[in-house]
Write a protein that holds these residues in place. Structure first.
Motif, PDB file in Angstrom:
ATOM      1  N   TYR A   1      -2.757  76.683  -3.958  1.00 42.75           N
ATOM      2  CA  TYR A   1      -3.856  77.222  -4.758  1.00 42.75           C
ATOM      3  C   TYR A   1      -3.354  77.420  -6.180  1.00 42.75           C
ATOM      4  O   TYR A   1      -2.416  78.199  -6.405  1.00 42.75           O
ATOM      5  CB  TYR A   1      -4.345  78.546  -4.174  1.00 42.75           C
ATOM      6  N   PRO A   2      -3.932  76.708  -7.151  1.00 44.48           N
ATOM      7  CA  PRO A   2      -3.450  76.852  -8.528  1.00 44.48           C
ATOM      8  C   PRO A   2      -3.646  78.264  -9.046  1.00 44.48           C
ATOM      9  O   PRO A   2      -4.514  79.015  -8.575  1.00 44.48           O
ATOM     10  CB  PRO A   2      -4.306  75.848  -9.307  1.00 44.48           C
ATOM     11  N   MET A   3      -2.826  78.621 -10.013  1.00 45.83           N
ATOM     12  CA  MET A   3      -2.913  79.933 -10.635  1.00 45.83           C
ATOM     13  C   MET A   3      -3.851  79.871 -11.839  1.00 45.83           C
ATOM     14  O   MET A   3      -3.777  78.946 -12.647  1.00 45.83           O
ATOM     15  CB  MET A   3      -1.525  80.410 -11.078  1.00 45.83           C
ATOM     16  N   LYS A   4      -4.718  80.835 -11.923  1.00 47.75           N
ATOM     17  CA  LYS A   4      -5.660  81.007 -13.025  1.00 47.75           C
ATOM     18  C   LYS A   4      -6.701  79.885 -13.051  1.00 47.75           C
ATOM     19  O   LYS A   4      -6.531  78.822 -12.469  1.00 47.75           O
ATOM     20  CB  LYS A   4      -4.943  81.111 -14.379  1.00 47.75           C
ATOM     21  N   ASN A   5      -7.783  80.154 -13.770  1.00 51.45           N
ATOM     22  CA  ASN A   5      -8.839  79.159 -13.944  1.00 51.45           C
ATOM     23  C   ASN A   5      -8.285  77.872 -14.543  1.00 51.45           C
ATOM     24  O   ASN A   5      -8.689  76.774 -14.164  1.00 51.45           O
ATOM     25  CB  ASN A   5      -9.945  79.716 -14.850  1.00 51.45           C
TER      26      ASN A   5
ATOM     27  N   TYR B   1      -6.324  70.673  -1.990  1.00 51.73           N
ATOM     28  CA  TYR B   1      -5.237  70.022  -2.726  1.00 51.73           C
ATOM     29  C   TYR B   1      -3.878  70.431  -2.180  1.00 51.73           C
ATOM     30  O   TYR B   1      -3.636  71.609  -1.900  1.00 51.73           O
ATOM     31  CB  TYR B   1      -5.339  70.391  -4.203  1.00 51.73           C
ATOM     32  N   GLN B   2      -2.996  69.432  -2.048  1.00 52.81           N
ATOM     33  CA  GLN B   2      -1.655  69.691  -1.528  1.00 52.81           C
ATOM     34  C   GLN B   2      -0.591  69.134  -2.471  1.00 52.81           C
ATOM     35  O   GLN B   2      -0.815  68.157  -3.176  1.00 52.81           O
ATOM     36  CB  GLN B   2      -1.466  69.060  -0.144  1.00 52.81           C
ATOM     37  N   THR B   3       0.546  69.765  -2.456  1.00 52.39           N
ATOM     38  CA  THR B   3       1.717  69.258  -3.136  1.00 52.39           C
ATOM     39  C   THR B   3       2.914  69.521  -2.236  1.00 52.39           C
ATOM     40  O   THR B   3       2.994  70.587  -1.604  1.00 52.39           O
ATOM     41  CB  THR B   3       1.913  69.919  -4.518  1.00 52.39           C
ATOM     42  N   ALA B   4       3.812  68.543  -2.155  1.00 54.11           N
ATOM     43  CA  ALA B   4       4.974  68.630  -1.264  1.00 54.11           C
ATOM     44  C   ALA B   4       4.552  68.922   0.174  1.00 54.11           C
ATOM     45  O   ALA B   4       5.231  69.636   0.907  1.00 54.11           O
ATOM     46  CB  ALA B   4       5.952  69.687  -1.761  1.00 54.11           C
ATOM     47  N   GLY B   5       3.397  68.360   0.555  1.00 52.66           N
ATOM     48  CA  GLY B   5       2.951  68.494   1.926  1.00 52.66           C
ATOM     49  C   GLY B   5       2.338  69.823   2.293  1.00 52.66           C
ATOM     50  O   GLY B   5       2.050  70.070   3.464  1.00 52.66           O
ATOM     51  N   LYS B   6       2.087  70.691   1.313  1.00 58.25           N
ATOM     52  CA  LYS B   6       1.513  72.001   1.584  1.00 58.25           C
ATOM     53  C   LYS B   6       0.327  72.261   0.664  1.00 58.25           C
ATOM     54  O   LYS B   6       0.333  71.848  -0.509  1.00 58.25           O
ATOM     55  CB  LYS B   6       2.552  73.114   1.374  1.00 58.25           C
ATOM     56  N   VAL B   7      -0.673  72.931   1.179  1.00 59.66           N
ATOM     57  CA  VAL B   7      -1.796  73.338   0.348  1.00 59.66           C
ATOM     58  C   VAL B   7      -1.300  74.313  -0.711  1.00 59.66           C
ATOM     59  O   VAL B   7      -0.519  75.227  -0.417  1.00 59.66           O
ATOM     60  CB  VAL B   7      -2.896  74.005   1.195  1.00 59.66           C
TER      61      VAL B   7
ATOM     62  N   PRO C   1     -10.201  64.801   1.895  1.00 53.53           N
ATOM     63  CA  PRO C   1      -9.039  65.709   1.959  1.00 53.53           C
ATOM     64  C   PRO C   1      -8.174  65.636   0.699  1.00 53.53           C
ATOM     65  O   PRO C   1      -7.883  64.555   0.180  1.00 53.53           O
ATOM     66  CB  PRO C   1      -8.267  65.202   3.180  1.00 53.53           C
ATOM     67  N   GLY C   2      -7.821  66.811   0.190  1.00 50.27           N
ATOM     68  CA  GLY C   2      -6.916  66.900  -0.955  1.00 50.27           C
ATOM     69  C   GLY C   2      -7.560  66.718  -2.307  1.00 50.27           C
ATOM     70  O   GLY C   2      -6.882  66.835  -3.334  1.00 50.27           O
ATOM     71  N   ARG C   3      -8.877  66.449  -2.342  1.00 46.76           N
ATOM     72  CA  ARG C   3      -9.523  66.129  -3.622  1.00 46.76           C
ATOM     73  C   ARG C   3     -10.300  67.312  -4.206  1.00 46.76           C
ATOM     74  O   ARG C   3     -10.966  67.176  -5.231  1.00 46.76           O
ATOM     75  CB  ARG C   3     -10.457  64.925  -3.471  1.00 46.76           C
ATOM     76  N   PHE C   4     -10.239  68.461  -3.552  1.00 48.07           N
ATOM     77  CA  PHE C   4     -10.910  69.658  -4.059  1.00 48.07           C
ATOM     78  C   PHE C   4      -9.912  70.811  -4.078  1.00 48.07           C
ATOM     79  O   PHE C   4      -9.015  70.881  -3.227  1.00 48.07           O
ATOM     80  CB  PHE C   4     -12.089  70.034  -3.165  1.00 48.07           C
ATOM     81  N   THR C   5     -10.088  71.699  -5.045  1.00 42.64           N
ATOM     82  CA  THR C   5      -9.285  72.916  -5.054  1.00 42.64           C
ATOM     83  C   THR C   5     -10.041  74.027  -5.760  1.00 42.64           C
ATOM     84  O   THR C   5     -11.032  73.777  -6.472  1.00 42.64           O
ATOM     85  CB  THR C   5      -7.922  72.689  -5.751  1.00 42.64           C
ATOM     86  N   TYR C   6      -9.600  75.242  -5.541  1.00 47.66           N
ATOM     87  CA  TYR C   6     -10.072  76.391  -6.310  1.00 47.66           C
ATOM     88  C   TYR C   6      -8.869  77.284  -6.553  1.00 47.66           C
ATOM     89  O   TYR C   6      -7.939  77.325  -5.748  1.00 47.66           O
ATOM     90  CB  TYR C   6     -11.210  77.147  -5.609  1.00 47.66           C
ATOM     91  N   ASN C   7      -8.870  77.964  -7.682  1.00 46.64           N
ATOM     92  CA  ASN C   7      -7.698  78.766  -8.028  1.00 46.64           C
ATOM     93  C   ASN C   7      -7.636  80.043  -7.200  1.00 46.64           C
ATOM     94  O   ASN C   7      -8.653  80.529  -6.693  1.00 46.64           O
ATOM     95  CB  ASN C   7      -7.668  79.109  -9.517  1.00 46.64           C
ATOM     96  N   ASP C   8      -6.437  80.568  -7.059  1.00 47.52           N
ATOM     97  CA  ASP C   8      -6.213  81.854  -6.402  1.00 47.52           C
ATOM     98  C   ASP C   8      -7.191  82.871  -6.999  1.00 47.52           C
ATOM     99  O   ASP C   8      -7.160  83.133  -8.204  1.00 47.52           O
ATOM    100  CB  ASP C   8      -4.755  82.273  -6.645  1.00 47.52           C
ATOM    101  N   PRO C   9      -8.095  83.443  -6.213  1.00 40.92           N
ATOM    102  CA  PRO C   9      -9.134  84.326  -6.766  1.00 40.92           C
ATOM    103  C   PRO C   9      -8.606  85.591  -7.418  1.00 40.92           C
ATOM    104  O   PRO C   9      -9.331  86.241  -8.183  1.00 40.92           O
ATOM    105  CB  PRO C   9     -10.013  84.647  -5.552  1.00 40.92           C
ATOM    106  N   SER C  10      -7.370  85.960  -7.137  1.00 39.48           N
ATOM    107  CA  SER C  10      -6.809  87.135  -7.802  1.00 39.48           C
ATOM    108  C   SER C  10      -6.354  86.808  -9.217  1.00 39.48           C
ATOM    109  O   SER C  10      -6.012  87.719  -9.978  1.00 39.48           O
ATOM    110  CB  SER C  10      -5.626  87.694  -6.998  1.00 39.48           C
ATOM    111  N   THR C  11      -6.371  85.523  -9.591  1.00 39.43           N
ATOM    112  CA  THR C  11      -5.893  85.113 -10.912  1.00 39.43           C
ATOM    113  C   THR C  11      -6.995  84.571 -11.811  1.00 39.43           C
ATOM    114  O   THR C  11      -6.717  84.195 -12.953  1.00 39.43           O
ATOM    115  CB  THR C  11      -4.799  84.041 -10.775  1.00 39.43           C
ATOM    116  N   GLY C  12      -8.221  84.514 -11.320  1.00 39.26           N
ATOM    117  CA  GLY C  12      -9.299  84.002 -12.157  1.00 39.26           C
ATOM    118  C   GLY C  12     -10.615  83.968 -11.413  1.00 39.26           C
ATOM    119  O   GLY C  12     -10.664  83.721 -10.203  1.00 39.26           O
ATOM    120  N   ASN C  13     -11.708  84.214 -12.135  1.00 37.88           N
ATOM    121  CA  ASN C  13     -13.011  84.370 -11.499  1.00 37.88           C
ATOM    122  C   ASN C  13     -13.674  83.067 -11.093  1.00 37.88           C
ATOM    123  O   ASN C  13     -14.679  83.090 -10.369  1.00 37.88           O
ATOM    124  CB  ASN C  13     -13.943  85.165 -12.404  1.00 37.88           C
ATOM    125  N   ALA C  14     -13.169  81.907 -11.546  1.00 34.16           N
ATOM    126  CA  ALA C  14     -13.736  80.655 -11.062  1.00 34.16           C
ATOM    127  C   ALA C  14     -13.448  80.513  -9.569  1.00 34.16           C
ATOM    128  O   ALA C  14     -14.337  80.219  -8.766  1.00 34.16           O
ATOM    129  CB  ALA C  14     -13.173  79.477 -11.842  1.00 34.16           C
TER     130      ALA C  14
END
Length: 399
Positions: A259-263, A251-257, A190-203
């Protein structure tokens, strides 16, 4: 009144002739012959978009082209670049606007875009918006190892691109090999994987799209036919149910999931060891390892159900000009010299036989961008449907 590109060239020619005539009174004939020759070289404007690394690579090759005596007498290259994620009008929107305004002589000479972006432009313009390309006038076309592509004969690839699973080998000695193994790994860590917001990058988009297209026939990934959504709602619903199921394990920050912006946002989390694994573009991983912003421990692998990949290539809009000069420019970008510059500048996967390229930096990294496992994605406006549904159903969970 707005002048066309042709009008501007005529005016430039008249002014040039006037200057040349004036110079005859004080200069010898040989000097003027040289000046006259330089005035006849057409300018080919390449339009592209994406990240800064794409701009730098295109410009580096353009500079080399303009210094090469075998090519700079046929054309001079200029780069016009629209950076992704800014408030600027997108390149596809600019092309569509020019088409709708019925402009017929513009500086949209060559377009350099990922193959996945082409279908949307054609859908908003016309089937003949891009000219057929006469490959018999491109000698270095013989170097190309991707002669067959999902776009057709009006598209000439010049670099490859693909998303891989990037991971920290110090923490993950044995990465997942399949999509199912990846989904289980996410739940087990838990918390060790993430993917970026798909509207901000194709990864990030690739991770989302795979959850759908891994369930569909192989040909679905090469089609923009709405049937792959309309007649396969069960597969789409299952995919988004899976994404919702995975959501609390990300991935979470401040107790919330979050999604990072952009690749780049996801890569930043990997670089600072806040996560151990992400989907990422190969060239971005290698470029940042080369700069030292990603640790050496970061490795890449491809799943059996490969993430999306494709080819970036050249197309000639019918509203451009200088067609013969464009062919010469394309020829240079397919040369072994240009392909080596592309690799050394942004670690772009070559579209020619790598063993014939010289002066490569980190040649050993070529194995990490093995394009033999390329999985094409060319689904046209279905991309928009995926992004919109993700924002509504999954992105909203993080608010």
């Amino acid at each position: 009144m707005k002048r066309s590109k042709k009008t501007n060239r005529m005016m430039a020619g008249i002014m040039a002739l006037g200057l040349a005539a004036m110079s005859l009174t004080g200069c010898g004939g040989a000097g003027n012959a040289s000046a006259g020759a330089s005035l006849e070289v057409p300018t080919v404007t390449i339009w592209s978009s994406g990240g800064q690394e794409v701009r730098e690579a295109l410009q580096a090759i353009a500079d080399a082209h303009n210094a090469d005596p075998d090519y700079n007498t046929k054309a001079r290259v200029e780069i016009q670049f629209v950076v992704s994620g800014t408030s600027e009008q997108s390149l596809p929107d600019r092309l569509v606007a020019a088409y709708q305004a019925e402009e017929t002589d513009t500086d949209f000479d060559l377009i350099a875009l990922d193959d996945s972006a082409i279908a949307d432009i054609v859908a908003r313009t016309s089937e003949d918006f891009f000219d057929e390309i006469d490959t018999s006038k491109i000698p270095n076309y013989e170097n190309l190892i991707f002669k067959d592509n999902v776009v057709g004969s009006n598209f000439i690839p010049y670099r490859g691109t693909s998303v891989y699973l990037a991971y920290d080998s110090e923490v993950v000695p044995e990465p997942p090999k399949t999509a199912e193994e990846l989904y289980q790994w996410i739940k087990d860590h838990p918390g060790r994987f993430t993917y970026n917001d798909p509207s901000t990058g194709n990864a990030g988009f690739s991770f989302v799209a795979n959850t759908i297209y891994n369930q569909l026939p192989e040909e679905a990934a090469l089609s923009d036919d709405p049937k792959w959504k309309d007649e396969h709602q069960t597969e789409w619903d299952n995919a988004f149910a899976l994404l919702e199921e995975l959501h609390p394990y990300l991935y979470q920050t401040a107790g919330k999931v979050q999604y990072p912006m952009k690749n780049q946002g996801a890569l930043d989390l990997l670089a600072t060891k806040q996560v151990d694994m992400i989907p990422a573009f190969a060239n971005m991983v290698l470029s940042q390892k080369n700069m030292g912003t990603l640790p050496e421990s970061i490795k890449m692998t491809q799943l059996e159900e490969a993430f999306l990949g494709g080819l970036a290539g050249f197309m000639m809009p019918s509203i451009g000009s200088d067609k013969e000069a464009c062919l010469s420019v394309i020829d240079y970008y397919l040369s072994y010299e240009a392909q080596a510059i592309d690799w050394n500048t942004m670690f772009a996967s070559p579209v020619v036989e790598a063993s014939k390229m010289e002066g490569l930096e980190h040649e050993d990294w070529l194995n990490e961008t093995d394009m033999s496992k390329l999985r094409y994605f060319s689904i046209g406006t279905l991309q928009t449907d995926i992004r919109e549904r993700w924002t509504e159903e999954i992105g909203s969970l993080a608010r």
